[in-house]
Design a protein around this motif. Sequence first.
Motif, PDB file in Angstrom:
ATOM      1  N   ARG A 276      15.601  -0.082  30.106  1.00  0.00           N
ATOM      2  CA  ARG A 276      16.495   0.916  29.507  1.00  0.00           C
ATOM      3  C   ARG A 276      15.782   2.253  29.351  1.00  0.00           C
TER       4      ARG A 276
ATOM      5  N   ASP B 124      18.431  14.086  35.393  1.00  0.00           N
ATOM      6  CA  ASP B 124      19.755  14.447  35.918  1.00  0.00           C
ATOM      7  C   ASP B 124      20.457  15.445  35.003  1.00  0.00           C
ATOM      8  N   LYS B 125      20.364  15.226  33.698  1.00  0.00           N
ATOM      9  CA  LYS B 125      21.023  16.121  32.745  1.00  0.00           C
ATOM     10  C   LYS B 125      20.395  17.504  32.748  1.00  0.00           C
TER      11      LYS B 125
ATOM     12  N   ARG C 228      15.568   3.919  32.713  1.00  0.00           N
ATOM     13  CA  ARG C 228      16.857   4.527  33.045  1.00  0.00           C
ATOM     14  C   ARG C 228      17.056   5.831  32.277  1.00  0.00           C
ATOM     15  N   ASP C 229      16.618   5.841  31.029  1.00  0.00           N
ATOM     16  CA  ASP C 229      16.721   7.061  30.227  1.00  0.00           C
ATOM     17  C   ASP C 229      15.930   8.213  30.853  1.00  0.00           C
TER      18      ASP C 229
ATOM     19  N   TYR D  87      15.284   8.752  34.026  1.00  0.00           N
ATOM     20  CA  TYR D  87      16.023   9.274  35.182  1.00  0.00           C
ATOM     21  C   TYR D  87      17.249  10.065  34.730  1.00  0.00           C
ATOM     22  N   GLU D  88      17.930   9.576  33.706  1.00  0.00           N
ATOM     23  CA  GLU D  88      19.118  10.273  33.201  1.00  0.00           C
ATOM     24  C   GLU D  88      18.756  11.632  32.619  1.00  0.00           C
ATOM     25  N   THR D  89      17.596  11.712  31.963  1.00  0.00           N
ATOM     26  CA  THR D  89      17.143  12.991  31.405  1.00  0.00           C
ATOM     27  C   THR D  89      16.967  14.022  32.511  1.00  0.00           C
TER      28      THR D  89
END
Length: 267
Positions: free
Chosen positions: A144, A154-155, A147-148, A150-152
């Motif tokens: 998790r 992207d944002k 994944r966070d 990678y999401e950071t």
Amino acid sequence: MQLYHHPYSLDSQKVRLALEERVVDYTSYQVNPLTGKNMDSSFFRMNPSAKLPVFQNGEHIIFNTAEIIQYIERIAVVSSGGGKITVSSGEVVEWMNKIQEWNPKFFTLSHIPEKYRLFISKFMRRVVIARMSEFPDLASAYHRKLRDEYETEDKLKNPEVLRRSKKHLVSLLDEAETKLSETSYLVGEEFTMADVMFIPVLARLELLNLQDEYINSRPNVAEYWNGVKQRPSYKKVIGRYFNGWRKYKTLLKTWCFLQIRSKLSRY
């Protein structure tokens, strides 16, 4: 009482200021998130979010910054025997929550040069992957966090995310500017936990060399900032690490550590 924190962590600064202002003794444990220490299994088992700070009193563990500060206040009241120290008023708590609603994460990252930010992000992903293989029982929680990461990234590519973060900050500073035109501190003439929550926000802006745009352009906030920097609690919690040349020493030390660990592939 134990506090897991780090000088770089804005929320850690808030809690440490509260502890110093209320003169509450505690045992300090520094956990550097930039070097992945918050991903070590011992800390991660206690707090799978890997966020700082974490406050522990016996078996009682608190992760929420505002809740930690209010808990510290209650400890201080009991220790004082019901003397001059009182818990925060409703208005103070309202300001505390208002300040805490602004998440500095994306604003801060967006003002760090991309090559440094990507280097640290890559290092952190490798740390998480290494911990996943070392501790398979925590693999899902580590996944998790991966994944966070990678999401950071992207944002950070989304201008709307950055625009909202800046708008929220400007609104908070403008409201503080109006309030400080009437009072010496955010809630009246006495220093409160609302100020404890606000000081690290201004310190972060100065660390990013954005004080002219966000602080000095607001005369009441600028005067307030110059005043609170003279407090012993500020000098101990923030000033000793980030005033003048010290901030370069603080950041350079971590940067060198990351470079060495990366070259040796030790995560």
